[in-house]
Design a protein around this motif. Structure first.
Motif, PDB file in Angstrom:
ATOM      1  N   LEU A 169       0.824  -1.212   0.000  1.00  0.00           N
ATOM      2  CA  LEU A 169       0.000   0.000   0.000  1.00  0.00           C
ATOM      3  C   LEU A 169       0.861   1.267   0.000  1.00  0.00           C
ATOM      4  CD1 LEU A 169      -1.834  -2.317   1.353  1.00  0.00           C
ATOM      5  CD2 LEU A 169      -3.180  -0.430   2.236  1.00  0.00           C
ATOM      6  N   ARG A 170       2.073   1.164  -0.498  1.00  0.00           N
ATOM      7  CA  ARG A 170       2.970   2.307  -0.428  1.00  0.00           C
ATOM      8  C   ARG A 170       2.593   3.431  -1.392  1.00  0.00           C
ATOM      9  NH1 ARG A 170       8.578  -0.763  -0.985  1.00  0.00           N
ATOM     10  NH2 ARG A 170       7.224  -1.894  -2.461  1.00  0.00           N
ATOM     11  N   VAL A 171       1.896   3.089  -2.464  1.00  0.00           N
ATOM     12  CA  VAL A 171       1.385   4.122  -3.374  1.00  0.00           C
ATOM     13  C   VAL A 171      -0.031   4.450  -2.929  1.00  0.00           C
ATOM     14  CG1 VAL A 171       0.826   4.738  -5.754  1.00  0.00           C
ATOM     15  CG2 VAL A 171       2.825   3.298  -5.265  1.00  0.00           C
ATOM     16  N   PHE A 172      -0.248   5.684  -2.524  1.00  0.00           N
ATOM     17  CA  PHE A 172      -1.524   6.073  -1.925  1.00  0.00           C
ATOM     18  C   PHE A 172      -2.688   5.817  -2.879  1.00  0.00           C
ATOM     19  CE2 PHE A 172      -4.581   9.411  -0.390  1.00  0.00           C
ATOM     20  CZ  PHE A 172      -4.866   8.757   0.808  1.00  0.00           C
ATOM     21  N   ARG A 173      -3.743   5.203  -2.345  1.00  0.00           N
ATOM     22  CA  ARG A 173      -4.979   4.862  -3.059  1.00  0.00           C
ATOM     23  C   ARG A 173      -4.800   3.708  -4.048  1.00  0.00           C
ATOM     24  NH1 ARG A 173      -8.812   8.430  -1.670  1.00  0.00           N
ATOM     25  NH2 ARG A 173      -8.208  10.567  -1.109  1.00  0.00           N
ATOM     26  N   ARG A 174      -3.655   3.020  -3.969  1.00  0.00           N
ATOM     27  CA  ARG A 174      -3.451   1.832  -4.790  1.00  0.00           C
ATOM     28  C   ARG A 174      -3.044   0.671  -3.897  1.00  0.00           C
ATOM     29  NH1 ARG A 174      -0.279   3.596 -10.367  1.00  0.00           N
ATOM     30  NH2 ARG A 174      -1.765   5.210 -11.024  1.00  0.00           N
ATOM     31  N   VAL A 175      -3.519  -0.510  -4.245  1.00  0.00           N
ATOM     32  CA  VAL A 175      -3.195  -1.703  -3.460  1.00  0.00           C
ATOM     33  C   VAL A 175      -2.709  -2.796  -4.403  1.00  0.00           C
ATOM     34  CG1 VAL A 175      -4.023  -3.443  -1.842  1.00  0.00           C
ATOM     35  CG2 VAL A 175      -4.995  -1.129  -1.786  1.00  0.00           C
ATOM     36  N   TYR A 176      -1.512  -3.291  -4.132  1.00  0.00           N
ATOM     37  CA  TYR A 176      -0.988  -4.426  -4.893  1.00  0.00           C
ATOM     38  C   TYR A 176      -1.046  -5.647  -3.981  1.00  0.00           C
ATOM     39  CZ  TYR A 176       2.392  -7.606  -7.000  1.00  0.00           C
ATOM     40  OH  TYR A 176       3.000  -8.719  -7.520  1.00  0.00           O
ATOM     41  N   MET A 177      -1.653  -6.717  -4.496  1.00  0.00           N
ATOM     42  CA  MET A 177      -1.804  -7.932  -3.698  1.00  0.00           C
ATOM     43  C   MET A 177      -1.244  -9.126  -4.464  1.00  0.00           C
ATOM     44  SD  MET A 177      -5.675  -7.366  -2.173  1.00  0.00           S
ATOM     45  CE  MET A 177      -6.338  -6.596  -3.654  1.00  0.00           C
ATOM     46  N   SER A 178      -0.592 -10.025  -3.757  1.00  0.00           N
ATOM     47  CA  SER A 178      -0.057 -11.236  -4.390  1.00  0.00           C
ATOM     48  C   SER A 178       0.105 -12.328  -3.333  1.00  0.00           C
ATOM     49  CB  SER A 178       1.266 -10.943  -5.057  1.00  0.00           C
ATOM     50  OG  SER A 178       2.309 -10.835  -4.087  1.00  0.00           O
ATOM     51  N   ASN A 179       0.549 -13.486  -3.774  1.00  0.00           N
ATOM     52  CA  ASN A 179       0.812 -14.586  -2.849  1.00  0.00           C
ATOM     53  C   ASN A 179       2.300 -14.881  -2.714  1.00  0.00           C
ATOM     54  OD1 ASN A 179      -1.680 -15.501  -1.717  1.00  0.00           O
ATOM     55  ND2 ASN A 179      -2.284 -16.120  -3.784  1.00  0.00           N
ATOM     56  N   LYS A 180       3.138 -13.882  -3.069  1.00  0.00           N
ATOM     57  CA  LYS A 180       4.571 -14.119  -2.901  1.00  0.00           C
ATOM     58  C   LYS A 180       4.926 -14.075  -1.414  1.00  0.00           C
ATOM     59  CE  LYS A 180       6.304  -9.363  -3.405  1.00  0.00           C
ATOM     60  NZ  LYS A 180       7.179  -8.486  -4.213  1.00  0.00           N
ATOM     61  N   LYS A 181       6.049 -14.673  -1.087  1.00  0.00           N
ATOM     62  CA  LYS A 181       6.457 -14.740   0.316  1.00  0.00           C
ATOM     63  C   LYS A 181       6.858 -13.364   0.844  1.00  0.00           C
ATOM     64  CE  LYS A 181       8.034 -19.545   0.302  1.00  0.00           C
ATOM     65  NZ  LYS A 181       9.178 -20.453   0.563  1.00  0.00           N
ATOM     66  N   CYS A 182       6.632 -13.172   2.133  1.00  0.00           N
ATOM     67  CA  CYS A 182       7.006 -11.911   2.753  1.00  0.00           C
ATOM     68  C   CYS A 182       8.502 -11.848   3.021  1.00  0.00           C
ATOM     69  CB  CYS A 182       6.242 -11.732   4.056  1.00  0.00           C
ATOM     70  SG  CYS A 182       4.461 -11.528   3.805  1.00  0.00           S
TER      71      CYS A 182
END
Length: 203
Positions: free
Chosen positions: A190-203
């Motif tokens: 959520l580092r870009v305001f108003r945008r959300v990137y989601m995935s299943n990669k490992k943390c």
């Protein structure tokens, strides 16, 4: 009798309820010492000494006529463990280092990583306190200067946060945790305001 009064001393200083503070550290930090004149004891100076301990949240003390000074303390609870360059420090809510003598880490305490992370954490903590569900789920926090925060949770999921507009961004993430999306993905950026990137990669 006058000579006896003049020679009256503080015989013993008792520290009560110190679980994490070492006695050596404590006694080096206070101005009153065993063997000093009873009449030179300054309660206001001792009060100031005790107030300057990050490790103590409140205290009482009493000097009795027999020359025994009893100091009873309540210790500050560590809020996080700050780890960097192989060193471990317990810190309070504001990031101040607590000089505790603790042999084992507590699994329930959040681990904080990153140079100068303790100087930046209070702002994030103030927001997280309003979001108890998120706060109680955090296992570790990573700070990257000029980049942002990474929060890793006990369930192995993680979220990347910016340094600014944290409260609004965490509001968005809280909405995600209450939705079906949260169960479908492990990684949230959520580092870009108003945008959300989601995935299943490992943390």
């Amino acid at each position: 009798i006058k000579e006896i009064f003049k020679k009256k001393k503080i015989k013993i200083i008792e520290l009560i309820n110190n679980d994490k503070i070492s006695k050596d550290y404590f006694f080096k930090k206070i101005s009153v010492k065993e063997g000093q004149s009873f009449w030179r004891f300054n309660p206001f100076k001792l009060k100031n000494d005790l107030e300057n301990f990050n490790e103590i949240k409140n205290f009482t003390f009493y000097l009795n006529w027999s020359g025994i000074l009893k100091i009873e303390i309540a210790e500050t609870e560590p809020f996080m463990i700050w780890i960097r360059d192989g060193q471990i420090n317990y810190i309070d809510f504001n990031g101040s280092i607590l000089k505790f003598d603790i042999e084992e880490e507590k699994d329930s305490i959040i681990k904080l990583f990153g140079n100068s992370a303790n100087l930046q954490i209070s702002g994030l903590n103030n927001i997280l306190l309003k979001k108890e569900k998120i706060l109680s789920s955090i296992n570790s926090i990573f700070y990257q200067k000029n980049i942002g925060w990474k929060l890793i949770f006990h369930n192995k999921k993680c979220v990347l946060l910016p340094l600014k507009k944290l409260e609004k961004v965490l509001d968005i993430f809280q909405d995600i945790t209450n939705s079906e999306l949260y169960s479908q993905f492990n990684f949230f950026d959520l580092r870009v305001f108003r945008r959300v990137y989601m995935s299943n990669k490992k943390c």
